[in-house]
Scaffold this active site. Structure first.
Site, PDB file in Angstrom:
ATOM      1  N   GLU A   1       1.167   3.872   2.006  1.00  0.00           N
ATOM      2  CA  GLU A   1       1.819   4.221   3.266  1.00  0.00           C
ATOM      3  C   GLU A   1       2.957   3.247   3.582  1.00  0.00           C
ATOM      4  O   GLU A   1       4.018   3.654   4.066  1.00  0.00           O
ATOM      5  CB  GLU A   1       0.796   4.211   4.412  1.00  0.00           C
ATOM      6  CG  GLU A   1      -0.326   5.218   4.247  1.00  0.00           C
ATOM      7  CD  GLU A   1      -1.531   4.699   3.470  1.00  0.00           C
ATOM      8  OE1 GLU A   1      -2.608   5.314   3.579  1.00  0.00           O
ATOM      9  OE2 GLU A   1      -1.408   3.695   2.730  1.00  0.00           O
TER      10      GLU A   1
ATOM     11  N   HIS B   1       0.851  -1.189   0.000  1.00  0.00           N
ATOM     12  CA  HIS B   1       0.000   0.000   0.000  1.00  0.00           C
ATOM     13  C   HIS B   1       0.891   1.246   0.000  1.00  0.00           C
ATOM     14  O   HIS B   1       2.083   1.171   0.292  1.00  0.00           O
ATOM     15  CB  HIS B   1      -0.901  -0.005   1.231  1.00  0.00           C
ATOM     16  CG  HIS B   1      -2.031  -0.978   1.119  1.00  0.00           C
ATOM     17  ND1 HIS B   1      -3.195  -0.839   1.845  1.00  0.00           N
ATOM     18  CD2 HIS B   1      -2.192  -2.101   0.375  1.00  0.00           C
ATOM     19  CE1 HIS B   1      -4.026  -1.826   1.551  1.00  0.00           C
ATOM     20  NE2 HIS B   1      -3.429  -2.607   0.668  1.00  0.00           N
TER      21      HIS B   1
END
Length: 152
Positions: free
Chosen positions: A58, A56
């Protein structure tokens, strides 16, 4: 919402990362991590590009930052509200502040972050909202895969 110069710079990098991800055929979510106005790392959702379910935006940014003894004083910028996995990483590493572009397309785990003392700022960026809306409309199966929703 009025952002200071550091927040504008941090968020601009996250948004650019989201656009780069979209251009690569991936999920258009970008992130960056700053400390005292200095970029530590930036990333984007690379689940499609890398075939990695944990890649992802992040998490990619955290990987770019690398090992640190402390994340005190950092701010993580993300174009979309962090999911449970990303919120867990934010909590685990003690990132004290998160600035989110939008939470309309996906509410994420903002209340979890707040309940753990993270300062969460949602800026309601229409560019990030439109980017995600377009992606979700065009690639609903890929979006559902990204957020762990099974299609019937």
């Amino acid at each position: 919402m009025n952002l200071d110069a550091h927040d504008r710079a941090g968020y601009a990098i996250a948004l650019e990362q989201a656009r780069l991800g979209a251009g690569e055929g991936g999920v258009p979510i970008g992130s960056s991590i700053f400390q005292n106005g200095k970029l530590l790392g930036a990333g984007r959702n690379r689940r499609v590009q890398n075939g990695d379910p944990t890649a992802h935006g992040e998490i990619d940014a955290l990987r770019k930052v690398g090992r640190r003894a402390s994340y005190a004083g950092t701010t993580l910028y993300s174009t979309l509200a962090p999911c449970a996995m990303c919120a867990g990483s934010i909590i685990l590493f003690g990132i004290p502040r998160v600035v989110v572009g939008e939470d309309e397309n996906f509410p994420g785990e903002l209340e979890l972050l707040r309940s753990r003392g993270v300062d969460v700022v949602v800026i309601d960026d229409p560019k990030a909202t439109a980017l995600m809306e377009s992606f979700i409309t065009e690639y609903p199966a890929l979006w559902n895969e990204d957020i762990g929703v099974e299609e019937n």
